[in-house]
Enzyme design. Sequence first.
Site, PDB file in Angstrom:
ATOM      1  N   GLN A 137      -8.863  10.577   7.288  1.00  0.00           N
ATOM      2  CA  GLN A 137      -7.576  11.260   7.449  1.00  0.00           C
ATOM      3  C   GLN A 137      -7.286  12.152   6.225  1.00  0.00           C
ATOM      4  O   GLN A 137      -6.782  13.271   6.369  1.00  0.00           O
ATOM      5  CB  GLN A 137      -6.459  10.235   7.626  1.00  0.00           C
ATOM      6  CG  GLN A 137      -5.064  10.827   7.642  1.00  0.00           C
ATOM      7  CD  GLN A 137      -4.028   9.803   8.053  1.00  0.00           C
ATOM      8  OE1 GLN A 137      -3.734   9.644   9.227  1.00  0.00           O
ATOM      9  NE2 GLN A 137      -3.461   9.106   7.088  1.00  0.00           N
TER      10      GLN A 137
ATOM     11  N   GLY B 178      -3.316   7.601   1.206  1.00  0.00           N
ATOM     12  CA  GLY B 178      -4.132   6.458   0.800  1.00  0.00           C
ATOM     13  C   GLY B 178      -5.599   6.594   1.178  1.00  0.00           C
ATOM     14  O   GLY B 178      -5.927   7.083   2.263  1.00  0.00           O
TER      15      GLY B 178
ATOM     16  N   SER C  89      -2.237  -3.152   5.833  1.00  0.00           N
ATOM     17  CA  SER C  89      -2.016  -2.247   6.955  1.00  0.00           C
ATOM     18  C   SER C  89      -0.830  -2.760   7.760  1.00  0.00           C
ATOM     19  O   SER C  89      -0.637  -3.977   7.878  1.00  0.00           O
ATOM     20  CB  SER C  89      -3.270  -2.222   7.840  1.00  0.00           C
ATOM     21  OG  SER C  89      -2.953  -1.678   9.101  1.00  0.00           O
TER      22      SER C  89
ATOM     23  N   GLN D 196      -0.324  11.077  17.736  1.00  0.00           N
ATOM     24  CA  GLN D 196      -1.578  10.655  17.115  1.00  0.00           C
ATOM     25  C   GLN D 196      -2.104   9.340  17.682  1.00  0.00           C
ATOM     26  O   GLN D 196      -3.131   8.831  17.231  1.00  0.00           O
ATOM     27  CB  GLN D 196      -1.438  10.573  15.599  1.00  0.00           C
ATOM     28  CG  GLN D 196      -0.659   9.386  15.069  1.00  0.00           C
ATOM     29  CD  GLN D 196      -0.503   9.471  13.567  1.00  0.00           C
ATOM     30  OE1 GLN D 196       0.178  10.346  13.034  1.00  0.00           O
ATOM     31  NE2 GLN D 196      -1.159   8.571  12.859  1.00  0.00           N
TER      32      GLN D 196
ATOM     33  N   LYS E  42      -7.448   4.321   2.059  1.00  0.00           N
ATOM     34  CA  LYS E  42      -7.756   3.453   3.208  1.00  0.00           C
ATOM     35  C   LYS E  42      -8.071   4.317   4.437  1.00  0.00           C
ATOM     36  O   LYS E  42      -8.940   3.996   5.221  1.00  0.00           O
ATOM     37  CB  LYS E  42      -6.581   2.529   3.500  1.00  0.00           C
ATOM     38  CG  LYS E  42      -6.911   1.598   4.615  1.00  0.00           C
ATOM     39  CD  LYS E  42      -5.743   0.769   5.013  1.00  0.00           C
ATOM     40  CE  LYS E  42      -5.943   0.321   6.419  1.00  0.00           C
ATOM     41  NZ  LYS E  42      -5.292   1.185   7.397  1.00  0.00           N
ATOM     42  N   ASP E  43      -7.334   5.423   4.570  1.00  0.00           N
ATOM     43  CA  ASP E  43      -7.573   6.350   5.682  1.00  0.00           C
ATOM     44  C   ASP E  43      -8.364   7.544   5.140  1.00  0.00           C
ATOM     45  O   ASP E  43      -7.863   8.668   5.057  1.00  0.00           O
ATOM     46  CB  ASP E  43      -6.234   6.773   6.288  1.00  0.00           C
ATOM     47  CG  ASP E  43      -5.476   5.579   6.824  1.00  0.00           C
ATOM     48  OD1 ASP E  43      -5.811   5.133   7.922  1.00  0.00           O
ATOM     49  OD2 ASP E  43      -4.585   5.058   6.131  1.00  0.00           O
TER      50      ASP E  43
ATOM     51  N   GLY F  31       0.840  -1.209   0.000  1.00  0.00           N
ATOM     52  CA  GLY F  31       0.000   0.000   0.000  1.00  0.00           C
ATOM     53  C   GLY F  31       0.869   1.249   0.000  1.00  0.00           C
ATOM     54  O   GLY F  31       0.650   2.185  -0.786  1.00  0.00           O
ATOM     55  N   HIS F  32       1.885   1.245   0.867  1.00  0.00           N
ATOM     56  CA  HIS F  32       2.815   2.384   0.906  1.00  0.00           C
ATOM     57  C   HIS F  32       3.600   2.467  -0.413  1.00  0.00           C
ATOM     58  O   HIS F  32       3.786   3.559  -0.960  1.00  0.00           O
ATOM     59  CB  HIS F  32       3.844   2.205   2.033  1.00  0.00           C
ATOM     60  CG  HIS F  32       3.274   2.165   3.417  1.00  0.00           C
ATOM     61  ND1 HIS F  32       3.344   1.060   4.209  1.00  0.00           N
ATOM     62  CD2 HIS F  32       2.650   3.125   4.158  1.00  0.00           C
ATOM     63  CE1 HIS F  32       2.789   1.321   5.393  1.00  0.00           C
ATOM     64  NE2 HIS F  32       2.354   2.565   5.387  1.00  0.00           N
TER      65      HIS F  32
HETATM   66  P1  AMP Z   1       0.681   4.758   7.755  1.00  0.00           P
HETATM   67  O1  AMP Z   1       2.123   4.321   7.657  1.00  0.00           O
HETATM   68  O2  AMP Z   1      -0.253   3.656   8.145  1.00  0.00           O
HETATM   69  O3  AMP Z   1       0.512   6.034   8.543  1.00  0.00           O
HETATM   70  O4  AMP Z   1       0.244   5.125   6.282  1.00  0.00           O
HETATM   71  C1  AMP Z   1       0.966   6.020   5.490  1.00  0.00           C
HETATM   72  C2  AMP Z   1       0.184   6.301   4.244  1.00  0.00           C
HETATM   73  O5  AMP Z   1      -0.037   5.088   3.546  1.00  0.00           O
HETATM   74  C3  AMP Z   1      -1.197   6.908   4.533  1.00  0.00           C
HETATM   75  O6  AMP Z   1      -1.474   7.902   3.555  1.00  0.00           O
HETATM   76  C4  AMP Z   1      -2.108   5.716   4.372  1.00  0.00           C
HETATM   77  O7  AMP Z   1      -3.427   6.069   3.997  1.00  0.00           O
HETATM   78  C5  AMP Z   1      -1.411   4.960   3.262  1.00  0.00           C
HETATM   79  N1  AMP Z   1      -1.812   3.557   3.267  1.00  0.00           N
HETATM   80  C6  AMP Z   1      -1.751   2.691   4.311  1.00  0.00           C
HETATM   81  N2  AMP Z   1      -2.265   1.495   3.946  1.00  0.00           N
HETATM   82  C7  AMP Z   1      -2.657   1.610   2.658  1.00  0.00           C
HETATM   83  C8  AMP Z   1      -3.271   0.720   1.710  1.00  0.00           C
HETATM   84  N3  AMP Z   1      -3.577  -0.522   2.018  1.00  0.00           N
HETATM   85  N4  AMP Z   1      -3.521   1.181   0.472  1.00  0.00           N
HETATM   86  C9  AMP Z   1      -3.212   2.473   0.144  1.00  0.00           C
HETATM   87  N5  AMP Z   1      -2.645   3.355   0.971  1.00  0.00           N
HETATM   88  C10 AMP Z   1      -2.368   2.929   2.216  1.00  0.00           C
END
Ligand code: AMP
Length: 272
Positions: A146, A140, A178, A52, A142-143, A27-28
């Site tokens: 956010q 993403g 995730s 957070q 997904k959030d 995802g990242h």
């Molecule tokens: P995080 O490391 O969980 O804070 O996520 C960092 C970024 O990656 C944020 O913009 C999330 O929305 C995005 N992100 C996390 N999981 C996914 C996913 N499965 N698909 C797309 N983007 C994602």
Amino acid sequence: MGRYLQKQRNKGTVIGFVPTMGALHEGHMNLVDTCKGQTGLSVCSIFVNPTQFNDPSDFEKYPVTLEKDLKMLSDAGTSVVFLPSVKEIYPNGLKLENQYDLGDLETKLEGKYRPGHFQGVCQVVDKLLEMTSPDILFMGQKDYQQCMVVQKLIDLKKIPTRLQTCPTVRESSGLAMSSRNMRLSTEERALAARIHETLQQIKSELKPGDTSGILKSAAQRLTDAGFKVDYLEICTANGLDKIDNWDGKTPAIAVVAAFLGNVRLIDNLIIK
Ligand code: AMP
């Protein structure tokens, strides 16, 4: 880093930024690839933001896989990896103040169940945007909430950065990728696919009219399967306002947050 990016900016290079908390997955990496494809210089930050986390044990248990993350970013050809320390981001300490007027985004859905969470998100994103001044910020879907909060931050502070929201990347089971999935057992991981299945079922069953019946039975199915549901709702895609009676036209989104064991998972699906 600020000086380096300024030099690149002076040369007319378009700068893209992907903020993360590490424990990277596809995802990242999809965000990083999209960023690379649309900009001349891709910056990715890894920072597990203490302000957070409303739940201290969630912060303590947050997975850290730095070596692996750096290899993935290097293999993907990321231009700059930024690993700030807590002190660099919060030179005046970790005091969380309600500095951002986020309206009701702060009191519904994630805001309701994670008090202070979005203030912490705004604090860190505000600081990171100040440090990197990107042309485009990649986040993403997904959030989803956010992304709305960060757009609000950009609007409130008139930050000259465009937010681009990228689609949710899923495992073959449908489970949204995730970092927290690493904390699920093999059995829980298989079961966690029910979240996406449930959202898909809501999407296929939803008809104009009362939404409560569909939502009630969907939440019951998750509970019966062993989830503890924080919320499962159908909302307007534009404002995340709860839709009790759908007119069949208003763009809608199904949103869910549920615990499996002590791991909290969130997901969403755009309905129309
Ligand atoms: P995080 O490391 O969980 O804070 O996520 C960092 C970024 O990656 C944020 O913009 C999330 O929305 C995005 N992100 C996390 N999981 C996914 C996913 N499965 N698909 C797309 N983007 C994602």
